[in-house]
Design an enzyme around this catalytic site. Structure first.
Site, PDB file in Angstrom:
ATOM      1  N   ARG A   1       8.852 -32.572  83.317  1.00 12.39           N
ATOM      2  CA  ARG A   1       9.711 -31.928  82.334  1.00 12.39           C
ATOM      3  C   ARG A   1      10.260 -30.630  82.917  1.00 12.39           C
ATOM      4  O   ARG A   1       9.706 -30.066  83.847  1.00 12.39           O
ATOM      5  CB  ARG A   1       8.945 -31.627  81.049  1.00 12.39           C
ATOM      6  CG  ARG A   1       8.687 -32.862  80.178  1.00 12.39           C
ATOM      7  CD  ARG A   1       7.890 -32.520  78.953  1.00 12.39           C
ATOM      8  NE  ARG A   1       6.695 -31.766  79.296  1.00 12.39           N
ATOM      9  CZ  ARG A   1       6.570 -30.450  79.209  1.00 12.39           C
ATOM     10  NH1 ARG A   1       7.555 -29.712  78.736  1.00 12.39           N
ATOM     11  NH2 ARG A   1       5.448 -29.868  79.577  1.00 12.39           N
TER      12      ARG A   1
ATOM     13  N   ARG B   1       3.124 -41.589  87.142  1.00  8.35           N
ATOM     14  CA  ARG B   1       2.725 -41.926  85.772  1.00  8.35           C
ATOM     15  C   ARG B   1       2.903 -43.393  85.484  1.00  8.35           C
ATOM     16  O   ARG B   1       3.690 -44.084  86.132  1.00  8.35           O
ATOM     17  CB  ARG B   1       3.624 -41.169  84.777  1.00  8.35           C
ATOM     18  CG  ARG B   1       3.451 -39.680  84.766  1.00  8.35           C
ATOM     19  CD  ARG B   1       2.428 -39.269  83.729  1.00  8.35           C
ATOM     20  NE  ARG B   1       2.270 -37.833  83.685  1.00  8.35           N
ATOM     21  CZ  ARG B   1       1.523 -37.213  82.774  1.00  8.35           C
ATOM     22  NH1 ARG B   1       0.892 -37.893  81.842  1.00  8.35           N
ATOM     23  NH2 ARG B   1       1.401 -35.911  82.797  1.00  8.35           N
TER      24      ARG B   1
ATOM     25  N   LYS C   1       8.201 -35.884  74.661  1.00  9.02           N
ATOM     26  CA  LYS C   1       7.819 -34.557  74.204  1.00  9.02           C
ATOM     27  C   LYS C   1       8.899 -33.947  73.295  1.00  9.02           C
ATOM     28  O   LYS C   1       8.622 -33.003  72.559  1.00  9.02           O
ATOM     29  CB  LYS C   1       7.514 -33.645  75.402  1.00  9.02           C
ATOM     30  CG  LYS C   1       6.158 -33.977  76.079  1.00  9.02           C
ATOM     31  CD  LYS C   1       4.992 -33.808  75.119  1.00  9.02           C
ATOM     32  CE  LYS C   1       3.615 -33.566  75.707  1.00  9.02           C
ATOM     33  NZ  LYS C   1       2.972 -34.580  76.496  1.00  9.02           N
TER      34      LYS C   1
ATOM     35  N   LYS D   1      -7.204 -35.479  78.801  1.00  9.80           N
ATOM     36  CA  LYS D   1      -7.035 -36.115  77.489  1.00  9.80           C
ATOM     37  C   LYS D   1      -6.980 -37.638  77.597  1.00  9.80           C
ATOM     38  O   LYS D   1      -7.727 -38.349  76.922  1.00  9.80           O
ATOM     39  CB  LYS D   1      -5.739 -35.633  76.810  1.00  9.80           C
ATOM     40  CG  LYS D   1      -5.745 -34.191  76.368  1.00  9.80           C
ATOM     41  CD  LYS D   1      -4.466 -33.821  75.641  1.00  9.80           C
ATOM     42  CE  LYS D   1      -3.208 -33.969  76.465  1.00  9.80           C
ATOM     43  NZ  LYS D   1      -3.159 -33.154  77.684  1.00  9.80           N
ATOM     44  N   THR D   2      -6.085 -38.117  78.444  1.00 12.87           N
ATOM     45  CA  THR D   2      -5.903 -39.569  78.544  1.00 12.87           C
ATOM     46  C   THR D   2      -7.135 -40.224  79.163  1.00 12.87           C
ATOM     47  O   THR D   2      -7.667 -41.202  78.644  1.00 12.87           O
ATOM     48  CB  THR D   2      -4.628 -39.876  79.368  1.00 12.87           C
ATOM     49  OG1 THR D   2      -3.508 -39.288  78.702  1.00 12.87           O
ATOM     50  CG2 THR D   2      -4.403 -41.368  79.497  1.00 12.87           C
TER      51      THR D   2
ATOM     52  N   HIS E   1      -1.865 -31.328  70.183  1.00 11.10           N
ATOM     53  CA  HIS E   1      -1.716 -31.889  71.521  1.00 11.10           C
ATOM     54  C   HIS E   1      -3.100 -32.337  71.967  1.00 11.10           C
ATOM     55  O   HIS E   1      -3.831 -31.605  72.626  1.00 11.10           O
ATOM     56  CB  HIS E   1      -1.146 -30.827  72.475  1.00 11.10           C
ATOM     57  CG  HIS E   1      -0.764 -31.357  73.816  1.00 11.10           C
ATOM     58  ND1 HIS E   1      -0.884 -30.631  74.966  1.00 11.10           N
ATOM     59  CD2 HIS E   1      -0.254 -32.555  74.183  1.00 11.10           C
ATOM     60  CE1 HIS E   1      -0.473 -31.353  75.994  1.00 11.10           C
ATOM     61  NE2 HIS E   1      -0.079 -32.532  75.541  1.00 11.10           N
TER      62      HIS E   1
ATOM     63  N   ASP F   1      -2.502 -38.586  73.319  1.00 12.34           N
ATOM     64  CA  ASP F   1      -1.774 -37.330  73.565  1.00 12.34           C
ATOM     65  C   ASP F   1      -1.292 -36.539  72.343  1.00 12.34           C
ATOM     66  O   ASP F   1      -1.245 -35.323  72.402  1.00 12.34           O
ATOM     67  CB  ASP F   1      -0.557 -37.633  74.445  1.00 12.34           C
ATOM     68  CG  ASP F   1       0.018 -36.400  75.118  1.00 12.34           C
ATOM     69  OD1 ASP F   1      -0.763 -35.646  75.718  1.00 12.34           O
ATOM     70  OD2 ASP F   1       1.221 -36.167  75.017  1.00 12.34           O
TER      71      ASP F   1
ATOM     72  N   SER G   1      -1.908 -30.257  80.212  1.00 11.19           N
ATOM     73  CA  SER G   1      -1.668 -31.349  81.147  1.00 11.19           C
ATOM     74  C   SER G   1      -2.713 -31.375  82.259  1.00 11.19           C
ATOM     75  O   SER G   1      -3.064 -30.339  82.818  1.00 11.19           O
ATOM     76  CB  SER G   1      -0.275 -31.188  81.749  1.00 11.19           C
ATOM     77  OG  SER G   1       0.026 -32.293  82.539  1.00 11.19           O
TER      78      SER G   1
END
Ligand code: ATP
Ligand code: MN
Length: 536
Positions: A62, A325, A203, A245-246, A223, A260, A241
């Site tokens: 991003r 990704r 996002k 989390k994932t 988040h 997420d 990031s």
């Protein structure tokens, strides 16, 4: 092949967002049709497991400095303006969109109807119009997919127009450079140009929900990832990031709610999305079997490399970016919650990747510490892979997601505070980062240890063990934990040079204190007293 009925000019786009004179419009194509188009256009190829591999172009992440919000009557006094939410005038938005429309004249476009929020009370219908087949497929993977019946009478509330090929001219358009992502809350539109990075689509809607839910519906948007245990207990994992989390929410013993973005309403935690977006750098089946096995037909791999002369993915290849990704529909993970909703969480984890090696791998927070750490949103990133850079950089990102928050962080903190008050929800701080020294000296915490610590916390096995307090940060950490060597639980103990540890801890503590200064005036004494104490 029957593309008819899905093809041709549909006046809906003209009416709603003034998009006319397009070439063909491809409406709600199936993944197979989109994969075919991507390959025919030379924009992608199949890997040996059937996933589509594409390259997102110049942008592989991003671009926060090119993310704007239209400042008008609706947003002027509600949005938290600054570096995160950069003002854009309504007039400039219209002018830029007009130029974008001119660019799109005669172009074939892919249209996708989808929605966000698994909880029907908060459902947000979205129509995504994209220049490429693969970004349309990304939207299909990541958002929730309506049934055929729902598609018949689909009524979009928000529109996203994504045209990576359209480059803005800063002199004419008032952007910073050629790429941009602009949110317009009055027109309910997101326009994206000059970048093909799919995360802008994802996002963008996350940012929209981070405005609507807390501001208009009193729902905390987060988040975080979330999953559910055998007893129906929900856990959420906040983190910036790369903090896990994932990775950590995919757990064979717990049903995945999402990886997420979630909302916490009165008694529910619900996923905003219908898919996952996992990092693939150095991915292995051994360490992350669920993610690895989800990379099949329908999944989209971004910016990966192949093993020489084959269509087998080389997950160690970072020649395009570290940020490789994969996106896939959430049902590619076998143990998921259907629908993606759980009850209020029993456990909350704050994930930090502390590259300084100061924070314990697991510690139990008081409510005040929880609020303090939530508002601080600390992590330390390892400075890319650039040669010669060995010092990790500190990041404080309020609520573990400041980049996506249109409202002042105090709003989210207030909602979280209300949710925690009077409950026995446990809040844990997890360091998925360094142990045994800072980056360069120590090493990253073993994933299997982090998983074991989280499992122990979730199964109550850390309720009746003894705890010790870490100086400076005043964090309570367990002195033993199943399947984890006890010596790693106290970070100071893992450093060969204790005075180096103390110095690093002090240094990090002062950065916490300095960062918090901006909140001090509006924050209660109790929360302020949870700040680390710099030793002299
Ligand atoms: P984003 O918000 O960008 O999606 P994320 O929080 O979901 O980020 P992950 O995709 O889970 O982050 O990335 C964590 C990465 O760190 C993975 O590549 C994982 O393999 C790696 N890793 C290494 N050690 C650990 C650990 N101890 N705990 C968690 N992740 C670890
Ligand atoms: Mn993630």
């Amino acid at each position: 092949m029957d593309l008819f009925g899905k093809l041709g000019q549909n006046t809906d786009l003209q009416g709603a967002i003034g998009l006319d004179n397009l070439g063909n419009q491809f409406w709600n194509l199936t993944p197979a049709e989109l994969v075919e188009d991507a390959i025919l256009m030379g924009q992608g190829m199949l890997t040996d497991t059937g996933a589509l591999a594409i390259e997102t172009g110049e942008f592989t992440g991003r671009s926060p400095k090119d993310r704007f919000v239209v400042c008008d009557e609706k947003t002027e006094n509600s949005v938290w303006w600054g570096d995160v939410n950069i003002k854009f005038s309504p007039e400039k938005f219209d002018a830029l969109y007009n130029r974008m429309k001119a660019y799109l004249t005669g172009k074939d476009m892919y249209v996708r109807d989808a929605y966000a929020c698994a909880d029907d009370n908060h459902r947000l219908n979205i129509r995504v119009v994209t220049e490429t087949a693969w970004s349309n497929m990304f939207a299909s993977n990541m958002f929730l997919r309506p049934t055929d019946d729902e598609l018949e009478n689909f009524n979009p509330e928000w529109h996203i127009v994504c045209a990576p090929g359209f480059k803005a001219d800063p002199a004419i358009d008032g952007t910073r450079q050629a790429n941009f992502a602009i949110l317009n809350f009055t027109k309910k539109m997101i326009i994206i140009g000059g970048t093909g990075y799919t995360g802008e689509i994802k996002k963008g809607i996350f940012s929209v929900l981070n405005y609507i839910l807390p501001h208009e519906k009193n729902v905390l948007s987060m988040h975080c990832s979330a999953n559910i245990g055998h007893d129906g207990d929900t856990a959420v994992f906040f983190g910036l990031s790369g903090t896990g989390k994932t990775t950590l929410s995919s757990d064979p013993d717990r049903r995945l709610i999402g990886d997420d973005e979630h909302g916490w309403a009165d008694n529910t935690v619900f996923n905003f999305e219908g898919g996952c977006y996992a990092k693939t750098i150095d991915l292995s089946r051994e360490k992350e079997p669920q993610i690895f096995d989800a990379i099949k037909f329908g999944a989209i791999l971004e910016n990966i490399g192949f093993k020489e002369g084959s269509s087998e993915v080389d997950y160690s290849d970072n020649s395009i970016t570290e940020n490789t990704r994969v996106s896939y529909p959430i049902d590619y993970i076998d143990n998921i919650a259907v629908p993606s909703i759980g009850s209020s969480p029993k456990n909350i984890f704050f994930l930090t990747c502390d590259a300084f090696g100061v924070i314990p791998p697991i510690s139990r927070l008081t409510k005040e510490q929880a609020m303090y750490h939530f508002m601080s949103g600390y992590t330390a990133k390892v400075a890319g892979t650039e040669m010669g850079i060995t010092e990790p950089t500190t990041t404080f990102s309020a609520c573990f997601g400041a980049a996506f928050l249109p409202l002042h962080p105090a709003k989210y903190a207030e909602l979280l505070g209300n949710k925690l008050e009077g409950t026995d929800i446990k809040v844990w701080l997890i360091n998925t980062g360094w142990t045994g020294g800072s980056y360069g000296v120590g090493s990253r915490m073993k994933l299997s240890y982090t998983r074991s610590m989280i499992t122990a916390a979730l199964t109550g096995k850390l309720d009746n063990v003894s705890y010790e307090k870490l100086p400076v940060f005043d964090l309570e950490f367990p002195t033993s934990c199943e399947n984890v060597p006890s010596e790693i639980l106290n970070p100071r103990g893992t450093w060969a040079d204790k005075s180096a540890y103390d110095e690093k801890a002090n240094n990090l503590a002062s950065q916490f204190v300095k960062n918090f200064e901006k909140y001090a005036a509006e924050t209660s004494e109790a929360i302020l007293s949870a700040a680390p104490k710099v030793m002299v």
